[in-house]
Design an enzyme around this catalytic site. Structure first.
Site, PDB file in Angstrom:
ATOM      1  N   ASP A 125       6.426   0.805   6.377  1.00  0.00           N
ATOM      2  CA  ASP A 125       4.973   0.617   6.302  1.00  0.00           C
ATOM      3  C   ASP A 125       4.368   1.578   5.284  1.00  0.00           C
ATOM      4  OD1 ASP A 125       2.345  -0.133   6.849  1.00  0.00           O
ATOM      5  OD2 ASP A 125       2.158   1.257   8.517  1.00  0.00           O
ATOM      6  N   HIS A 167       4.668   3.309  12.701  1.00  0.00           N
ATOM      7  CA  HIS A 167       3.696   4.365  13.028  1.00  0.00           C
ATOM      8  C   HIS A 167       4.253   5.339  14.066  1.00  0.00           C
ATOM      9  CE1 HIS A 167      -0.309   2.337  11.571  1.00  0.00           C
ATOM     10  NE2 HIS A 167       0.654   2.268  10.680  1.00  0.00           N
ATOM     11  N   ASP A 209      -0.268   4.460   0.883  1.00  0.00           N
ATOM     12  CA  ASP A 209      -0.617   5.487   1.865  1.00  0.00           C
ATOM     13  C   ASP A 209       0.138   5.250   3.164  1.00  0.00           C
ATOM     14  OD1 ASP A 209      -2.263   3.138   2.129  1.00  0.00           O
ATOM     15  OD2 ASP A 209      -3.523   4.226   3.553  1.00  0.00           O
ATOM     16  N   GLU A 250      -5.068   1.765   2.678  1.00  0.00           N
ATOM     17  CA  GLU A 250      -4.977   0.640   3.608  1.00  0.00           C
ATOM     18  C   GLU A 250      -5.084   1.093   5.057  1.00  0.00           C
ATOM     19  OE1 GLU A 250      -3.092  -2.189   6.398  1.00  0.00           O
ATOM     20  OE2 GLU A 250      -2.444  -0.155   5.886  1.00  0.00           O
ATOM     21  N   GLU A 251      -4.503   2.246   5.357  1.00  0.00           N
ATOM     22  CA  GLU A 251      -4.497   2.720   6.741  1.00  0.00           C
ATOM     23  C   GLU A 251      -5.897   3.099   7.239  1.00  0.00           C
ATOM     24  OE1 GLU A 251      -2.089   2.361   8.598  1.00  0.00           O
ATOM     25  OE2 GLU A 251      -0.248   2.374   7.411  1.00  0.00           O
ATOM     26  N   ASP A 261       1.122 -10.199   0.943  1.00  0.00           N
ATOM     27  CA  ASP A 261       0.985  -8.799   1.355  1.00  0.00           C
ATOM     28  C   ASP A 261       1.981  -8.517   2.480  1.00  0.00           C
ATOM     29  OD1 ASP A 261       0.022  -6.211   1.501  1.00  0.00           O
ATOM     30  OD2 ASP A 261      -1.924  -6.734   2.350  1.00  0.00           O
ATOM     31  N   GLU A 262       1.957  -7.307   2.982  1.00  0.00           N
ATOM     32  CA  GLU A 262       2.743  -6.949   4.161  1.00  0.00           C
ATOM     33  C   GLU A 262       2.212  -7.715   5.381  1.00  0.00           C
ATOM     34  OE1 GLU A 262       2.034  -3.114   5.847  1.00  0.00           O
ATOM     35  OE2 GLU A 262      -0.080  -3.120   5.327  1.00  0.00           O
ATOM     36  N   HIS A 317       0.837  -1.207   0.000  1.00  0.00           N
ATOM     37  CA  HIS A 317       0.000   0.000   0.000  1.00  0.00           C
ATOM     38  C   HIS A 317       0.868   1.252   0.000  1.00  0.00           C
ATOM     39  CE1 HIS A 317       0.346   1.118   4.355  1.00  0.00           C
ATOM     40  NE2 HIS A 317       0.444  -0.188   4.550  1.00  0.00           N
TER      41      HIS A 317
END
Length: 389
Positions: free
Chosen positions: A88, A349, A57, A122-123, A149-150, A55
């Protein structure tokens, strides 16, 4: 502002990866205005395709929080690239595309078709990006061998009791529930307090819920976190209403319904109203035995790059775009070979998110090899040598 940034990033991708966006082999589509779907057809269409996800974003970041480098600068310091999204999930976005760019430069054509999905939201649950990509693929009758995916990574010194670094491949991810607990009672003046106020009743209920939370790690059980607790409008008024929100990350061994029933039985107070705000069950557990194509291809790619690593299945504690894909594949895996040492998970994050230059190069190489390793028709027999890939 967000839309401008996404448009600028789209322009950057087209500039940095000219082969991908000019190739007659690769079909590129914008989905949901800002997400990307790339289709790379294989020379043997009878082979079931797979899909790589990432992703574009990121969560917000503020330099005033104490970053060593501006969070959107991608500045290099002491062998690390600093910036929001470096773990991320821009490392996978750029790693996948860089690997494909290199392969196209070499004149590569895959035997097995594959897709690349880059979601833009995604977030915030992926409802416009990943969900619309899946809707489009379903309309075309696409079924996938597996999705990557992650999710999990290479953990080195992060899990106590684990000797040496380990690559954990996520075979499921936790479900989620946000539960609202509320109490209504008669208001009053603080000079004449009742024996129990709405705040006291609710605080007792929340305390009972939290007492069920073990103090060990999130990989092996459902976790509980009180995220909001609100009450009161004036300092000398006993409030008539108190509300708390509790977030649960549900382990694969439990269901959303079981967690709700557990909360109600734990609170065990008719004065406390328990309501589900939103939630969903854990994702199904994907196959990971010796005969499972996707898991073994990922595992053997990791082992060929990092022979010293233990490779094992794990549960992804967060939620990813991949959960939207469960209707078009039976096997979803969550992994990228990002290395996490003690202290690194807090950067996720958080402040000073970064990736080492060496690790980014390893991520590119991982996808470069993975794409080619998928071109075998079927897995070699178990326990045979790895060079057959």
């Amino acid at each position: 502002m967000l839309q401008i940034a996404l448009r600028e990033f789209d322009g950057l991708l087209r500039k940095v990866f000219p082969k991908i966006f000019s190739s007659s082999l690769v079909q590129h589509e914008m989905v949901g205005n800002y997400s990307h779907l790339l289709t790379v057809p294989g020379s043997e269409p009878d082979l079931e395709p797979y899909m790589l996800l990432a992703h574009i974003d990121v969560v917000p970041a503020d330099e005033a929080d104490g970053w060593d480098a501006p969070p959107f600068s991608a500045q290099e310091l002491n062998g690390f690239i600093y910036g929001r999204g470096t773990i991320d999930n821009k490392q996978s976005v750029m790693g996948i595309l860089q690997a494909l760019e290199y392969l196209l430069e070499q004149g590569y054509t895959p035997r097995r078709s594959f897709y690349i999905g880059l979601g833009h939201d995604e977030e915030v649950n992926g409802l416009h990006g990943a969900a619309n990509i899946v809707k489009l693929l379903k309309s075309r009758g696409v079924k996938l061998q597996y999705v990557l995916d992650e999710g999990l990574a290479v953990l080195d010194g992060v899990i106590s009791g684990l000797d040496g670094p380990a690559a954990l491949i996520g075979i499921s991810e936790k479900g989620q529930a946000t539960v609202k607990l509320s109490v209504s009672s008669a208001p009053g003046h603080s000079s004449m307090p009742p024996r129990e106020s709405s705040i006291g009743i609710l605080a007792s209920a929340v305390k009972r819920v939290l007492e069920r939370k073990p103090d060990t790690n999130a990989f092996v059980r459902t976790t509980t976190a009180v995220t909001m607790f609100n009450s009161g409008v004036k300092i000398n008024v006993i409030p008539s209403y108190a509300v708390a929100f509790v977030n649960f990350r549900i382990h694969s061994a439990q269901t959303l319904q079981e967690v709700l029933e557990l909360v109600k039985s734990t609170v065990s107070d008719e004065r406390v109203k328990v309501e589900l705000v939103n939630g969903f069950d854990p994702l199904p557990v994907s196959s990971y035995d010796e005969n499972t194509f996707g898991y073994q291809i990922i595992k053997k790619t990791v082992q060929s790059m990092f022979p010293q690593l233990t490779v094992a299945p794990g549960i992804c504690v967060g939620n990813t775009d991949s959960r939207h894909y469960k209707d078009i594949t039976q096997d979803i895996y969550r992994f990228a070979p990002s290395w996490f040492k003690p202290g690194d998970p807090q950067r996720f994050h958080g402040v000073n998110e970064r990736i080492s230059i060496q690790n980014y190069e390893e991520i590119v190489l991982f996808y470069f090899q993975l794409i080619q390793n998928n071109d075998i028709r079927k897995l070699p027999p178990p326990h045979s040598s790895q060079h057959e890939l």
